[in-house]
Design a protein around this motif. Sequence first.
Motif, mmCIF file in Angstrom:
data_model
loop_
_atom_site.group_PDB
_atom_site.id
_atom_site.type_symbol
_atom_site.label_atom_id
_atom_site.label_comp_id
_atom_site.label_asym_id
_atom_site.label_seq_id
_atom_site.Cartn_x
_atom_site.Cartn_y
_atom_site.Cartn_z
ATOM 1 N N LEU A 141 29.487 58.951 43.936
ATOM 2 C CA LEU A 141 29.621 59.034 42.525
ATOM 3 C C LEU A 141 30.261 57.706 41.906
ATOM 4 C CD1 LEU A 141 30.532 62.595 41.987
ATOM 5 C CD2 LEU A 141 28.418 61.655 41.229
ATOM 6 N N ARG A 142 29.579 57.010 40.885
ATOM 7 C CA ARG A 142 30.175 55.696 40.343
ATOM 8 C C ARG A 142 31.482 56.177 39.583
ATOM 9 N NH1 ARG A 142 28.690 54.002 35.087
ATOM 10 N NH2 ARG A 142 26.855 55.650 34.068
ATOM 11 N N ASP A 143 32.295 55.199 39.501
ATOM 12 C CA ASP A 143 33.442 55.324 38.638
ATOM 13 C C ASP A 143 33.490 55.589 37.249
ATOM 14 O OD1 ASP A 143 34.931 54.993 41.074
ATOM 15 O OD2 ASP A 143 35.695 53.033 40.629
ATOM 16 N N GLY A 144 34.266 56.337 36.667
ATOM 17 C CA GLY A 144 34.283 56.557 35.277
ATOM 18 C C GLY A 144 34.642 57.909 34.840
ATOM 19 N N ILE A 145 34.279 58.153 33.809
ATOM 20 C CA ILE A 145 34.597 59.617 33.067
ATOM 21 C C ILE A 145 33.186 60.416 33.091
ATOM 22 C CG2 ILE A 145 35.417 60.735 31.315
ATOM 23 C CD1 ILE A 145 37.345 58.846 32.607
ATOM 24 N N TRP A 146 33.412 61.792 33.717
ATOM 25 C CA TRP A 146 32.106 62.475 33.764
ATOM 26 C C TRP A 146 32.346 63.928 33.020
ATOM 27 C CZ3 TRP A 146 27.667 61.109 37.019
ATOM 28 C CH2 TRP A 146 28.014 60.163 37.816
ATOM 29 N N GLN A 147 31.339 64.500 32.592
ATOM 30 C CA GLN A 147 31.497 65.755 31.811
ATOM 31 C C GLN A 147 31.122 66.780 32.950
ATOM 32 O OE1 GLN A 147 29.387 66.398 28.438
ATOM 33 N NE2 GLN A 147 29.909 68.861 28.104
ATOM 34 N N THR A 170 33.073 73.973 30.524
ATOM 35 C CA THR A 170 32.948 72.296 30.538
ATOM 36 C C THR A 170 34.125 71.596 30.516
ATOM 37 O OG1 THR A 170 31.769 70.497 29.884
ATOM 38 C CG2 THR A 170 32.318 72.015 28.240
ATOM 39 N N LYS A 171 34.278 70.907 31.384
ATOM 40 C CA LYS A 171 35.590 69.992 31.452
ATOM 41 C C LYS A 171 35.111 68.415 31.572
ATOM 42 C CE LYS A 171 38.194 73.844 33.345
ATOM 43 N NZ LYS A 171 39.141 74.009 32.137
ATOM 44 N N LEU A 172 36.143 67.549 31.799
ATOM 45 C CA LEU A 172 35.892 66.350 32.088
ATOM 46 C C LEU A 172 36.815 65.820 33.509
ATOM 47 C CD1 LEU A 172 37.164 64.584 28.708
ATOM 48 C CD2 LEU A 172 34.588 65.051 29.464
ATOM 49 N N VAL A 173 36.170 65.081 34.342
ATOM 50 C CA VAL A 173 36.681 64.464 35.595
ATOM 51 C C VAL A 173 36.702 62.870 35.422
ATOM 52 C CG1 VAL A 173 34.516 64.533 36.690
ATOM 53 C CG2 VAL A 173 36.720 64.933 37.931
ATOM 54 N N ALA A 174 37.637 62.579 35.810
ATOM 55 C CA ALA A 174 37.350 60.760 36.138
ATOM 56 C C ALA A 174 37.329 60.519 37.699
ATOM 57 C CB ALA A 174 38.988 60.223 35.630
ATOM 58 N N VAL A 197 26.211 76.392 41.004
ATOM 59 C CA VAL A 197 25.562 75.251 40.324
ATOM 60 C C VAL A 197 26.677 74.814 39.141
ATOM 61 C CG1 VAL A 197 23.736 74.315 38.746
ATOM 62 C CG2 VAL A 197 23.325 75.673 40.603
ATOM 63 N N ILE A 198 27.233 73.466 39.321
ATOM 64 C CA ILE A 198 28.040 72.867 38.163
ATOM 65 C C ILE A 198 27.443 71.506 38.153
ATOM 66 C CG2 ILE A 198 30.334 72.736 37.628
ATOM 67 C CD1 ILE A 198 31.298 74.620 39.666
ATOM 68 N N SER A 199 27.156 71.228 36.991
ATOM 69 C CA SER A 199 26.516 70.096 36.745
ATOM 70 C C SER A 199 27.678 69.035 36.119
ATOM 71 C CB SER A 199 25.322 70.037 35.765
ATOM 72 O OG SER A 199 24.292 70.981 36.031
ATOM 73 N N LEU A 200 27.376 67.674 36.306
ATOM 74 C CA LEU A 200 28.205 66.706 35.617
ATOM 75 C C LEU A 200 27.238 65.597 35.212
ATOM 76 C CD1 LEU A 200 31.501 65.680 36.522
ATOM 77 C CD2 LEU A 200 29.754 63.685 36.099
ATOM 78 N N PHE A 201 27.592 64.777 33.858
ATOM 79 C CA PHE A 201 26.984 63.800 33.442
ATOM 80 C C PHE A 201 28.045 62.725 32.981
ATOM 81 C CE2 PHE A 201 25.727 67.955 31.943
ATOM 82 C CZ PHE A 201 23.968 67.988 32.298
ATOM 83 N N CYS A 202 27.545 61.371 33.251
ATOM 84 C CA CYS A 202 28.605 60.477 33.092
ATOM 85 C C CYS A 202 28.471 60.200 31.475
ATOM 86 C CB CYS A 202 27.779 59.149 33.950
ATOM 87 S SG CYS A 202 29.134 57.819 33.780
ATOM 88 N N ILE A 203 29.802 60.249 31.277
ATOM 89 C CA ILE A 203 30.224 59.937 29.725
ATOM 90 C C ILE A 203 30.618 58.586 29.374
ATOM 91 C CG2 ILE A 203 31.893 60.550 27.953
ATOM 92 C CD1 ILE A 203 29.783 62.604 28.660
ATOM 93 N N ASP A 204 31.437 57.846 30.234
ATOM 94 C CA ASP A 204 31.909 56.645 29.966
ATOM 95 C C ASP A 204 32.388 55.666 31.482
ATOM 96 O OD1 ASP A 204 34.024 54.638 28.777
ATOM 97 O OD2 ASP A 204 33.378 55.400 27.226
ATOM 98 N N SER A 205 32.178 54.554 31.369
ATOM 99 C CA SER A 205 32.576 53.780 32.457
ATOM 100 C C SER A 205 34.056 53.276 32.446
ATOM 101 C CB SER A 205 31.635 52.537 32.469
ATOM 102 O OG SER A 205 31.917 51.523 31.394
ATOM 103 N N SER A 206 34.900 53.858 31.522
ATOM 104 C CA SER A 206 36.347 53.421 31.462
ATOM 105 C C SER A 206 37.049 54.230 32.760
ATOM 106 C CB SER A 206 36.806 53.932 29.879
ATOM 107 O OG SER A 206 36.283 53.457 29.121
#
Length: 224
Positions: free
Chosen positions: A51-57, A65-69, A132-141
């Motif tokens: 996975l690329r670096d950044g913030i994911w939902q 739903t949560k966030l992960v860095a 099944v738990i999905s994640l979407f990239c939110i931000d590259s910060s």
Amino acid sequence: MKSKLRKMIAFILVIVLGAAATITGFAVSAAEGTTVTTRSAAKNAPIRSALRDGIWQVLYKTGVTKLVAIDSADHIVTLIEPDNGSCQTASFEYIEDLELYKIYVDEEESVNRRVIENTGNTAAVSDENGDVISLFCIDSSDIKSFDYYTLNQLSDMARGCFEKEYGSSDGMVFSATMNADGSFFATINGMRGDKKEVTYIVDMLTGKGLDGNYETVDLSKYAE
């Protein structure tokens, strides 16, 4: 003011990545004492990158739903609570030839999560149950510079906006939920008993969006 996550709590949470191949996404969840059997990558199968670096939902099977860095330079994954911006971290390594994340519970224990699919903006990994738990990239910060409004902040801002437009909000309850679609938008409802008085749908990065009448709204004006 917005929540700026500038400190991480080192190595105190087991973060488990989970998902299934049939759904595009990425997952992180907590587990203890989990045994995962590894498998060799199929011959000639394409290697799925980390996975690329950044913030994911993160979207869990239950709808939570949560966030992960993700920080591959420091080998740290951080689970972020969208309600209040609190975070917990664990160290990891990614074994590319096995398409495998090894997440360290402590110095002597780790759990494994395998990448099933990774498109760059979405991904999928499997856990021992195949949930099944999905994640979407939110931000590259990175986590130190990621700046957004928490759900608690948005609820308070919505109350301020309502009072400006309609007067007293006595007896009303405002609650915000992050939308489960990777948009990083939140829906805020203002309820008086069982009656919905107002709804706002806004971007958690800017506080701007629409009200229930599809009129533009800027809740950032009411941030403290």
